[in-house]
Design an enzyme around this catalytic site. Structure first.
Site, PDB file in Angstrom:
ATOM      1  N   ARG A  19      11.948  -8.397  38.978  1.00  0.00           N
ATOM      2  CA  ARG A  19      11.009  -7.280  39.088  1.00  0.00           C
ATOM      3  C   ARG A  19       9.629  -7.704  39.593  1.00  0.00           C
ATOM      4  NH1 ARG A  19      10.226  -4.651  33.313  1.00  0.00           N
ATOM      5  NH2 ARG A  19       8.270  -5.693  32.889  1.00  0.00           N
ATOM      6  N   ARG A  45       5.062 -10.463  48.417  1.00  0.00           N
ATOM      7  CA  ARG A  45       4.530  -9.723  49.560  1.00  0.00           C
ATOM      8  C   ARG A  45       3.861 -10.599  50.604  1.00  0.00           C
ATOM      9  NH1 ARG A  45       1.376  -6.253  45.707  1.00  0.00           N
ATOM     10  NH2 ARG A  45       2.958  -4.872  44.870  1.00  0.00           N
ATOM     11  N   ARG A  66      12.347 -11.482  20.975  1.00  0.00           N
ATOM     12  CA  ARG A  66      11.204 -12.367  21.122  1.00  0.00           C
ATOM     13  C   ARG A  66      10.009 -11.618  20.560  1.00  0.00           C
ATOM     14  NH1 ARG A  66      10.329 -17.389  20.962  1.00  0.00           N
ATOM     15  NH2 ARG A  66       8.639 -18.120  22.290  1.00  0.00           N
ATOM     16  N   ARG A  92      -1.310 -15.153  27.937  1.00  0.00           N
ATOM     17  CA  ARG A  92      -2.356 -14.457  28.693  1.00  0.00           C
ATOM     18  C   ARG A  92      -3.540 -14.092  27.814  1.00  0.00           C
ATOM     19  NH1 ARG A  92       1.553  -9.327  30.404  1.00  0.00           N
ATOM     20  NH2 ARG A  92       2.247  -8.819  28.312  1.00  0.00           N
ATOM     21  N   GLU A  95      -2.589 -13.688  23.801  1.00  0.00           N
ATOM     22  CA  GLU A  95      -1.227 -13.281  23.451  1.00  0.00           C
ATOM     23  C   GLU A  95      -0.332 -14.525  23.343  1.00  0.00           C
ATOM     24  OE1 GLU A  95      -0.171  -9.622  25.560  1.00  0.00           O
ATOM     25  OE2 GLU A  95       1.845 -10.450  25.783  1.00  0.00           O
ATOM     26  N   TYR A 115      14.942  -3.447  27.785  1.00  0.00           N
ATOM     27  CA  TYR A 115      13.614  -3.800  28.259  1.00  0.00           C
ATOM     28  C   TYR A 115      13.047  -2.603  29.041  1.00  0.00           C
ATOM     29  CZ  TYR A 115      10.429  -7.461  30.112  1.00  0.00           C
ATOM     30  OH  TYR A 115       9.355  -8.263  30.427  1.00  0.00           O
ATOM     31  N   ASP A 140      10.290   0.181  30.341  1.00  0.00           N
ATOM     32  CA  ASP A 140       8.877   0.500  30.504  1.00  0.00           C
ATOM     33  C   ASP A 140       8.626   1.912  29.973  1.00  0.00           C
ATOM     34  OD1 ASP A 140       7.583  -1.724  31.575  1.00  0.00           O
ATOM     35  OD2 ASP A 140       8.370  -1.325  33.581  1.00  0.00           O
TER      36      ASP A 140
HETATM   37  P1  FAD Z   1       8.266   1.812  19.906  1.00  0.00           P
HETATM   38  O1  FAD Z   1       6.937   2.004  20.513  1.00  0.00           O
HETATM   39  O2  FAD Z   1       8.635   0.469  19.379  1.00  0.00           O
HETATM   40  O3  FAD Z   1       8.437   2.897  18.737  1.00  0.00           O
HETATM   41  C1  FAD Z   1       9.390   2.805  17.723  1.00  0.00           C
HETATM   42  C2  FAD Z   1       8.717   3.256  16.442  1.00  0.00           C
HETATM   43  O4  FAD Z   1       9.713   3.329  15.404  1.00  0.00           O
HETATM   44  C3  FAD Z   1       7.650   2.290  15.950  1.00  0.00           C
HETATM   45  O5  FAD Z   1       6.424   2.968  15.773  1.00  0.00           O
HETATM   46  C4  FAD Z   1       8.198   1.778  14.609  1.00  0.00           C
HETATM   47  O6  FAD Z   1       7.188   1.547  13.640  1.00  0.00           O
HETATM   48  C5  FAD Z   1       9.115   2.923  14.198  1.00  0.00           C
HETATM   49  N1  FAD Z   1      10.177   2.503  13.286  1.00  0.00           N
HETATM   50  C6  FAD Z   1      11.068   1.511  13.471  1.00  0.00           C
HETATM   51  N2  FAD Z   1      11.876   1.414  12.397  1.00  0.00           N
HETATM   52  C7  FAD Z   1      11.475   2.359  11.517  1.00  0.00           C
HETATM   53  C8  FAD Z   1      11.886   2.725  10.225  1.00  0.00           C
HETATM   54  N3  FAD Z   1      12.882   2.089   9.596  1.00  0.00           N
HETATM   55  N4  FAD Z   1      11.270   3.755   9.591  1.00  0.00           N
HETATM   56  C9  FAD Z   1      10.242   4.398  10.197  1.00  0.00           C
HETATM   57  N5  FAD Z   1       9.796   4.078  11.435  1.00  0.00           N
HETATM   58  C10 FAD Z   1      10.398   3.071  12.072  1.00  0.00           C
HETATM   59  N6  FAD Z   1       5.572  -0.555  29.404  1.00  0.00           N
HETATM   60  C11 FAD Z   1       4.951  -0.142  30.528  1.00  0.00           C
HETATM   61  O7  FAD Z   1       5.332   0.881  31.112  1.00  0.00           O
HETATM   62  N7  FAD Z   1       3.863  -0.830  31.031  1.00  0.00           N
HETATM   63  C12 FAD Z   1       3.385  -1.944  30.430  1.00  0.00           C
HETATM   64  O8  FAD Z   1       2.403  -2.542  30.905  1.00  0.00           O
HETATM   65  C13 FAD Z   1       4.033  -2.406  29.241  1.00  0.00           C
HETATM   66  N8  FAD Z   1       3.590  -3.511  28.621  1.00  0.00           N
HETATM   67  C14 FAD Z   1       4.215  -3.923  27.485  1.00  0.00           C
HETATM   68  C15 FAD Z   1       3.700  -5.049  26.837  1.00  0.00           C
HETATM   69  C16 FAD Z   1       4.283  -5.490  25.672  1.00  0.00           C
HETATM   70  C17 FAD Z   1       3.718  -6.691  24.968  1.00  0.00           C
HETATM   71  C18 FAD Z   1       5.435  -4.809  25.152  1.00  0.00           C
HETATM   72  C19 FAD Z   1       6.096  -5.282  23.886  1.00  0.00           C
HETATM   73  C20 FAD Z   1       5.926  -3.680  25.767  1.00  0.00           C
HETATM   74  C21 FAD Z   1       5.331  -3.224  26.951  1.00  0.00           C
HETATM   75  N9  FAD Z   1       5.775  -2.071  27.599  1.00  0.00           N
HETATM   76  C22 FAD Z   1       5.148  -1.661  28.749  1.00  0.00           C
HETATM   77  C23 FAD Z   1       6.904  -1.280  27.074  1.00  0.00           C
HETATM   78  C24 FAD Z   1       6.475  -0.119  26.147  1.00  0.00           C
HETATM   79  O9  FAD Z   1       5.783  -0.638  25.041  1.00  0.00           O
HETATM   80  C25 FAD Z   1       7.729   0.620  25.673  1.00  0.00           C
HETATM   81  O10 FAD Z   1       8.484   1.080  26.755  1.00  0.00           O
HETATM   82  C26 FAD Z   1       7.463   1.817  24.744  1.00  0.00           C
HETATM   83  O11 FAD Z   1       6.392   1.630  23.883  1.00  0.00           O
HETATM   84  C27 FAD Z   1       8.716   2.063  23.926  1.00  0.00           C
HETATM   85  O12 FAD Z   1       8.595   3.180  23.105  1.00  0.00           O
HETATM   86  P2  FAD Z   1       9.657   3.411  21.942  1.00  0.00           P
HETATM   87  O13 FAD Z   1       9.329   4.708  21.315  1.00  0.00           O
HETATM   88  O14 FAD Z   1      11.018   3.218  22.464  1.00  0.00           O
HETATM   89  O15 FAD Z   1       9.438   2.197  20.932  1.00  0.00           O
HETATM   90  N1  UDP Z   2       6.247 -14.210  34.978  1.00  0.00           N
HETATM   91  C1  UDP Z   2       5.885 -15.482  35.378  1.00  0.00           C
HETATM   92  N2  UDP Z   2       4.574 -15.785  35.592  1.00  0.00           N
HETATM   93  C2  UDP Z   2       3.592 -14.873  35.424  1.00  0.00           C
HETATM   94  C3  UDP Z   2       3.957 -13.565  35.029  1.00  0.00           C
HETATM   95  C4  UDP Z   2       5.291 -13.269  34.806  1.00  0.00           C
HETATM   96  O1  UDP Z   2       6.742 -16.344  35.520  1.00  0.00           O
HETATM   97  O2  UDP Z   2       2.411 -15.217  35.624  1.00  0.00           O
HETATM   98  C5  UDP Z   2       7.684 -13.927  34.730  1.00  0.00           C
HETATM   99  C6  UDP Z   2       8.072 -14.182  33.272  1.00  0.00           C
HETATM  100  O3  UDP Z   2       9.388 -14.697  33.259  1.00  0.00           O
HETATM  101  C7  UDP Z   2       8.048 -12.805  32.673  1.00  0.00           C
HETATM  102  C8  UDP Z   2       8.571 -11.964  33.847  1.00  0.00           C
HETATM  103  O4  UDP Z   2       7.995 -12.586  34.993  1.00  0.00           O
HETATM  104  O5  UDP Z   2       8.873 -12.704  31.530  1.00  0.00           O
HETATM  105  C9  UDP Z   2       8.186 -10.499  33.790  1.00  0.00           C
HETATM  106  O6  UDP Z   2       6.787 -10.410  33.766  1.00  0.00           O
HETATM  107  P1  UDP Z   2       6.031  -9.075  33.417  1.00  0.00           P
HETATM  108  O7  UDP Z   2       4.581  -9.312  33.584  1.00  0.00           O
HETATM  109  O8  UDP Z   2       6.656  -7.966  34.166  1.00  0.00           O
HETATM  110  O9  UDP Z   2       6.401  -8.951  31.861  1.00  0.00           O
HETATM  111  P2  UDP Z   2       5.838  -8.062  30.659  1.00  0.00           P
HETATM  112  O10 UDP Z   2       4.511  -7.484  31.083  1.00  0.00           O
HETATM  113  O11 UDP Z   2       6.887  -7.036  30.407  1.00  0.00           O
HETATM  114  O12 UDP Z   2       5.697  -9.050  29.551  1.00  0.00           O
END
Ligand code: FAD
Ligand code: UDP
Length: 368
Positions: free
Chosen positions: A174, A178, A251, A282, A302, A350, A352
């Site tokens: 992903r 470019r 993870r 980061r 992080e 995974y 978004d």
């Molecule tokens: P969650 O947000 O995990 O919601 C699930 C909820 O269920 C939680 O609030 C939890 O507390 C609750 N829950 C679980 N078990 C129970 C229980 N037993 N009882 C009551 N409540 C419970 N997406 C992007 O589009 N752009 C980004 O830049 C991006 N960056 C990310 C960076 C990180 C570090 C991570 C981890 C994810 C990122 N994502 C990003 C993905 C994004 O966070 C998710 O797609 C989205 O938040 C998922 O929503 P969800 O409702 O499925 O899950």
């Molecule tokens: N990645 C990398 N170097 C970077 C940024 C990302 O090798 O500087 C790789 C790494 O394996 C990572 C994957 O690209 O798990 C996806 O990165 P992204 O930033 O999309 O991940 P997220 O924001 O979901 O953590």
């Protein structure tokens, strides 16, 4: 408490909130619960010193689906933030995603033709790899040795806690590659950050809906089940089935936060640290997501982490072993026709944010 709900929704994250909003529009009655002390799940933002802090990791909204973009903009206004992260490798700064700026810094090449020649030469050493079996092979084929060793290997192995040869290839596919000077990390048509934070978006979705925070479904499952005709479960699917077949692996991350008495720490929202020996992946400087002019700044380091019972399950590990285990839980889930499993944890995917919204809207249509 009303005991006549159509849906008990476990999880006030994006999936649960969008689902609740959609079915409520069609006259259904929902109770949304969350075990955390706030709504919004992992997209929760908190205002600290006037800065919207992304408490569970940096979130940038991006999509090419106009309907989804219009949907989120109907609740909150988005700014025009474009994610252009930098990578710090041994003190040198490189632009991401891989583009002419990166190639210039790496090799001094100034035109797309010069860059292409250099990249082809790097890639040609790996032309024997026809079907990359893991992330290392995929990176060699896509980017060659220099980019892999400086910008991918260390970051990836820290992030996933295992050698790149044991990580599925799709994770790196992903990342854009470019031959122009465009530092936009995403290829999508629409991108931005909600003005006022993501929590505001979720609060708007949940207007008029019964919400209880600090309620863990598993602490009171039978009583909660009795409140509604159907259940939407957005927690961990293996936990739902009491780990009957074993535990799915995740993870995790932990965050080190600092409020600094200076207006600008790193001049960019995201700086990745791609060297293996630096323990964090980061540094996020939150104010830059909203072009903040506050006198102070809030930064987050992080750190990738092993997942254990008391940590947050951030990233599913979609390797063969876990996918096989997941299939067993999914078979079991099919037998529960009154329970909808949705979102990152219940689907072990995974996703978004735009994927989760699409999924929740489409799932809600089966129930209105
Ligand atoms: P969650 O947000 O995990 O919601 C699930 C909820 O269920 C939680 O609030 C939890 O507390 C609750 N829950 C679980 N078990 C129970 C229980 N037993 N009882 C009551 N409540 C419970 N997406 C992007 O589009 N752009 C980004 O830049 C991006 N960056 C990310 C960076 C990180 C570090 C991570 C981890 C994810 C990122 N994502 C990003 C993905 C994004 O966070 C998710 O797609 C989205 O938040 C998922 O929503 P969800 O409702 O499925 O899950
Ligand atoms: N990645 C990398 N170097 C970077 C940024 C990302 O090798 O500087 C790789 C790494 O394996 C990572 C994957 O690209 O798990 C996806 O990165 P992204 O930033 O999309 O991940 P997220 O924001 O979901 O953590």
């Amino acid at each position: 408490m009303n005991s006549n709900y159509d849906f008990l929704i476990v999880g006030a994250g994006l999936f649960g909130s969008v689902f609740a909003h959609e079915v409520t529009k069609h006259g259904k009655k929902c109770l949304v619960i969350d075990k955390r002390n706030h709504v919004a799940g992992n997209i929760y933002t908190e205002n600290i010193e006037g800065i919207d802090v992304h408490k569970y990791g940096a979130h940038i909204f991006h999509t090419s689906n106009k309907e989804i973009w219009d949907y989120v903009n109907s609740f909150v206004e988005f700014n025009n933030f474009v994610n252009s992260p930098l990578a710090n490798y041994k003190g040198d700064l490189y632009n991401l995603p891989f583009n002419m700026n990166t190639f210039y810094k790496l090799w001094g090449v100034k035109t797309p033709a010069e860059a292409l020649k250099k990249i082809e030469k790097q890639r040609s050493k790996f032309s024997h790899i026809k079907n990359p079996k893991n992330l290392e092979e995929q990176a060699y084929v896509l980017a060659g040795k220099d980019i892999y060793e400086k910008l991918i290997k260390g970051y990836t192995e820290k992030q996933w806690g295992r050698p790149a040869t044991e990580i599925p290839a799709f994770i790196i596919r992903r990342l854009p590659f470019r031959l122009n000077f465009d530092n936009n990390y995403f290829n999508d048509t629409y991108q931005g950050i909600p003005i006022g934070g993501y929590t505001k978006l979720v609060e708007k979705l949940l207007i008029g809906i019964d919400v209880k925070t600090n309620v863990n479904y598993f602490d009171n499952k039978n009583d909660l089940n009795a409140l509604a005709k159907n259940i939407v479960f957005t927690g961990k699917i293996d936990e739902f089935f009491n780990y009957k077949f074993g535990k799915l692996e995740y993870r995790s991350l932990h965050f080190e936060n600092k409020l600094l008495n200076i207006p600008n720490f790193q001049g960019n929202a995201v700086v990745n640290y791609t060297e293996k020996k630096i323990p964090f992946t980061r540094i996020i400087e939150h104010k830059h997501f909203s072009f903040g002019k506050q006198p102070k700044t809030y930064i987050t380091k992080e750190y990738p982490d092993e997942f254990s019972k008391d940590k947050e399950p951030y990233y599913p590990i979609n390797d063969k072993k876990n996918q096989n285990l997941l299939s067993k839980y999914q078979e079991l889930a099919k037998m529960h026709d009154k329970i909808i499993f949705g979102g990152r944890l219940a689907e072990y995917k995974y996703y978004d944010m735009h994927n989760v919204i699409e999924r929740a809207i489409s799932e809600s249509k089966n129930h209105i």
